[in-house]
Design a protein around this motif. Sequence first.
Motif, mmCIF file in Angstrom:
data_model
loop_
_atom_site.group_PDB
_atom_site.id
_atom_site.type_symbol
_atom_site.label_atom_id
_atom_site.label_comp_id
_atom_site.label_asym_id
_atom_site.label_seq_id
_atom_site.Cartn_x
_atom_site.Cartn_y
_atom_site.Cartn_z
ATOM 1 N N LEU A 173 0.835 -1.196 0.000
ATOM 2 C CA LEU A 173 0.000 0.000 0.000
ATOM 3 C C LEU A 173 0.872 1.250 0.000
ATOM 4 C CD1 LEU A 173 -2.810 1.456 0.519
ATOM 5 C CD2 LEU A 173 -2.229 1.278 2.962
ATOM 6 N N ALA A 217 -7.551 -5.396 3.477
ATOM 7 C CA ALA A 217 -7.433 -4.302 2.503
ATOM 8 C C ALA A 217 -8.715 -3.482 2.398
ATOM 9 C CB ALA A 217 -7.052 -4.856 1.135
ATOM 10 N N LEU A 267 -2.396 0.286 -4.690
ATOM 11 C CA LEU A 267 -2.138 -1.064 -4.209
ATOM 12 C C LEU A 267 -1.351 -1.834 -5.247
ATOM 13 C CD1 LEU A 267 -5.579 -2.114 -2.665
ATOM 14 C CD2 LEU A 267 -3.482 -1.670 -1.412
#
Length: 309
Positions: A4, A53, A73
């Motif tokens: 991330l 996520a 991502l």
Amino acid sequence: MLHLRVIVPEDLREDVLTVLRGEDGVANLLLYPGAALEPPGDEITADIARECANGVIRQLKALDVQHCGAITLEVLDTVLSTRAHRAEIDAEGDPADALVWDELITRTREDATLSVTFVMFLTLSCLLAAVGAVTDSTVTVVGAMVLGPEFGPLAAVSVALVRRRVDLARRAGLALLVGFPVAMAVTAVATLAGEAVGWVSLDAVRNVDEVDFIFQVGPLSFVVALLAGAAGMLSLVSSKSAALVGVFISVTTVPAAGFAVVAAILGDWDVAAESALQLAVNLVGIVVAGVLVLVLRPRRHLIPRAAQT
């Protein structure tokens, strides 16, 4: 795991760090103050478990990070880190069952975009299917199945229905409603040209043996479409792209469209109607299966993660 990266204004730095520090599935948290030039701000990176996520992204969106900065991502194939491994164990769920909605929506949006490339692939596959039909060649028809790009928009329709994304449904619908008519129109012109020079005839359509499955519609046609659609959606959700090849050669969407055009041009309206019905059955079956997979997907692991390690 996923990598991330967050670009965020300085005044939101602590809020973002609080979100990431509060998640069990986050590891290797890094801060680069003032690293971002446009938009100006900080760069914050972390390795996160797929299972967490959606929660992380939801909280970051609540801070409006996607508008004042950026959220990206990236899939990590190999991570050699005890902390990352521990974070993945602590995260609730199993990586194989984790569905990252923003990742899926982005992927299906790209595949469902009406473009010259999409129309060309669909047209070429339709033409190839027509050739396979008039030559009674299974190999050629299978090649048309693999070449056809129609699964992308169909998967996007399934995602749009589940997530109630009108914009995504409109994009996918446009690709299908423009792509198929254009591909079939070009195939019709090619069929007329082939008939004019004596390459194709009505007998060629009526005497097929190897590829008659294209227009033979029955209960199993819908079952196959459901199974293929389910496998295709699972491959997208789990990023198993290799499984899509099996999906492409299981359904007869493009071959049915190509055969319907050829049969109609040559005057066999019964076969044309059956091929069109086969096309409709496959389109509906794939979308229904995609919706079912997304709605019924596993949300929690059945075996405690600690017991698996």
